[in-house]
Design an enzyme around this catalytic site. Structure first.
Site, PDB file in Angstrom:
ATOM      1  N   LYS A  81      68.765 -12.780 -57.549  1.00  0.00           N
ATOM      2  CA  LYS A  81      68.865 -12.294 -56.180  1.00  0.00           C
ATOM      3  C   LYS A  81      67.800 -12.982 -55.342  1.00  0.00           C
ATOM      4  CE  LYS A  81      71.062  -8.941 -53.831  1.00  0.00           C
ATOM      5  NZ  LYS A  81      72.446  -8.495 -53.918  1.00  0.00           N
ATOM      6  N   GLY A 181      80.534   7.782 -46.374  1.00  0.00           N
ATOM      7  CA  GLY A 181      80.247   6.479 -45.762  1.00  0.00           C
ATOM      8  C   GLY A 181      81.516   5.706 -45.489  1.00  0.00           C
ATOM      9  N   GLY A 183      81.773   2.707 -43.710  1.00  0.00           N
ATOM     10  CA  GLY A 183      81.428   1.387 -43.164  1.00  0.00           C
ATOM     11  C   GLY A 183      82.465   0.366 -43.594  1.00  0.00           C
TER      12      GLY A 183
END
Ligand code: NAD
Length: 358
Positions: A81, A181, A183
Site C-alpha cells: 500500500k 452507508g 456512498g
C-alpha cells in the site's frame, strides 16, 4: 511506536520505502508486505495524517491486509500500500502525483499502485505518465474503469452466494437487507438488491445522499445509530471499519452480515467468534470487497470488461468455499478465509522452487 525493524520482523514485512520530493513537497510511504504471489498491489491513500507515525501505522496495516485480500481472491499479486501525507483537496498537484509516480517506477515493479481515499482514476492518468506500475486507469486508457462499480458488483455476488449457504430459501426475493452507508458502494448495491425484489433499509450520516437515493429507489430510511437494531435477514456494512464490536453485535437481529466495508471486525479473532456464537454468519470483508482489485488486476493482461467482471463474480465461489471450510473445521469464516489465503501463498512459494529465468 515500536522500532520499525521490530514491527517488520513481527509482521513479516519485506520492505518499507520513504519518498520525498523537494520540488513538489511530496512525502510518501510505501509498504511491501509480501510478494510471494506477485508484485505487491494496493492503492494510494492521500490524507493529512496528524503525525508521521500515524501515516506509517496506516501504510503498514493496510499493506498487510492487502496480502490476505489479494491472496484470498485468487489474483497473482502480493500485498502492499502507499500513503501520501497531505490534504487531497488542497495539496494534490500534478508535480506531486508525478513525483509519486517516479517513486513507484523506482521500485521496478515490486509494487503496483491504484486508487484509495483521496485519489481517483484521473490522478492515476497523471501517475501513469511516470510509471507503468499503476492500475485503476479509465477504460479509455486501457484500465478497468470505476473501482467502486466493480467492488459493488463483487459485493452483490458475494451476498447471493452467502444467501445460498445460510438460508433455506436461497432466493433474495422478499428478503430484508439493511445497508449502513450509501456512498459509492452502498447506493449501487441498494439498486442491485431492489431489482431482485429485496426490501432495503438504508442509513447514512449524509442526509443529502439519503434524500437522493430514497427519491430514486423504494427504500426505507432509518437513523444511523438505529441500523443495528433492524429486524432484517442481512446486515450490509458499507461505511466504516470496526462496526462489529462488543456493543453492536448483541444488537444485531440478522442471520448474515455481508458488506463491503474494510476491517469490519473491531477485533478480528474475538468478534468473529462472537458472531459465530450468536449464530450470525459472517461473509468475510476482505473477500466481499475484492471486486475492485480483481477488476484492476486485469489491466496487466489487456483489459477486457466481460472477462474481468467474470472473475469478479468468482467472489461468490470464494465466499462459498470459505463458508464450507469454516463448517467443516468448526472454525470462524474469518479463520477459514485466512487459511484459504495462506494456502495460495504457500503454493506460490513451492512453485518458486522450480527455477525459471524471467
Ligand atoms: P464512500 O465514502 O463513497 O461511502 C461511505 C458512506 O458511508 C458515505 O456516504 C458516508 O456518509 C457514510 N457514513 C459514514 N459514517 C457513517 C455512519 N456512521 N453511518 C452510516 N453511514 C455512514 O465509500 P465507498 O467507496 O462506498 O466504500 C464503502 C466501504 O467499502 C468503505 O469501508 C471502503 O473502505 C470499502 N471499500 C471500498 C472499495 C471501493 O472500491 N470503493 C473497495 C474496497 C473496500
Amino acid at each position: 511506536m515500536k522500532p520499525i525493524f521490530d514491527i517488520m520482523k513481527a509482521d513479516e514485512f519485506e520492505q518499507i520505502v520513504y519518498g520525498y520530493d523537494k520540488n513538489s513537497g511530496m512525502k510518501a510511504l510505501i509498504s511491501i508486505h509480501n510478494t510471494a504471489l506477485g508484485p505487491a498491489f494496493g492503492g494510494t491513500r492521500m490524507m493529512p495524517y496528524a503525525t508521521e507515525e500515524d501515516a506509517m501505522q496506516d501504510v503498514m496495516k493496510l499493506g498487510k491486509a492487502m496480502t490476505w485480500k489479494n491472496a484470498a481472491c485468487g489474483i497473482d499479486f502480493g500485498g502492499g500500500k502507499a500513503v501520501i501525507i497531505g490534504d487531497a483537496k488542497t495539496e494534490k498537484t500534478e508535480d506531486l502525483l508525478r513525483a509519486f509516480g517516479r517513486m513507484v517506477e523506482g521500485l521496478a515493479g515490486r509494487y503496483v499502485t491504484g486508487v484509495d481515499i483521496g485519489t481517483d482514476e484521473n490522478d492515476m492518468i497523471i501517475v501513469h505518465k511516470e510509471t507503468k506500475y499503476n492500475v485503476a486507469l479509465p477504460e479509455s486508457y486501457g484500465g478497468g474503469g470505476s473501482t467502486s462499480a466493480a467492488t459493488a458488483f463483487g459485493c452483490f455476488e458475494g451476498i447471493k452466494a452467502s444467501v445460498r449457504e445460510v438460508f433455506e430459501d436461497a432466493s433474495l426475493k422478499g428478503k430484508k437487507v439493511s445497508i449502513q452507508g450509501i456512498g459509492n458502494i452502498g447506493s449501487v448495491l441498494a439498486k442491485y438488491l431492489v431489482d431482485e425484489g429485496v426490501q432495503v433499509i438504508i442509513s447514512d450520516v449524509n442526509e443529502d445522499a439519503v434524500k437522493a437515493l430514497s427519491n430514486k429507489l423504494p427504500v426505507e430510511v432509518v437513523k444511523p445509530d438505529d441500523i443495528y437494531d433492524q429486524d432484517v435477514d442481512i446486515f450490509s456494512p458499507c461505511a466504516l471499519g470496526g462496526i462489529l464490536n462488543d456493543d453492536t453485535i448483541p444488537r444485531l437481529k440478522c442471520k448474515l452480515v455481508a458488506g463491503s466495508a474494510n476491517n469490519q471486525l473491531a477485533d478480528e479473532e474475538r468478534h468473529a467468534a462472537m458472531l459465530k456464537e450468536a449464530g450470525i454468519a459472517y461473509a468475510v470483508d476482505f473477500i466481499m470487497s475484492a471486486g475492485g482489485v480483481i477488476n484492476n488486476s486485469h489491466q496487466f493482461i489487456g483489459y477486457h470488461r466481460e472477462r474481468a467482471y467474470g472473475q469478479v463474480a468468482g467472489i461468490g465461489n470464494s465466499i462459498t468455499q470459505v463458508f464450507r471450510m469454516a463448517a467443516a473445521g468448526n472454525i470462524t469464516t474469518q479463520e477459514a478465509a485466512m487459511k484459504l489465503a495462506q494456502q495460495r501463498i504457500d503454493s506460490a512459494i513451492k512453485r518458486k522452487s522450480y527455477f525459471l529465468e524471467k
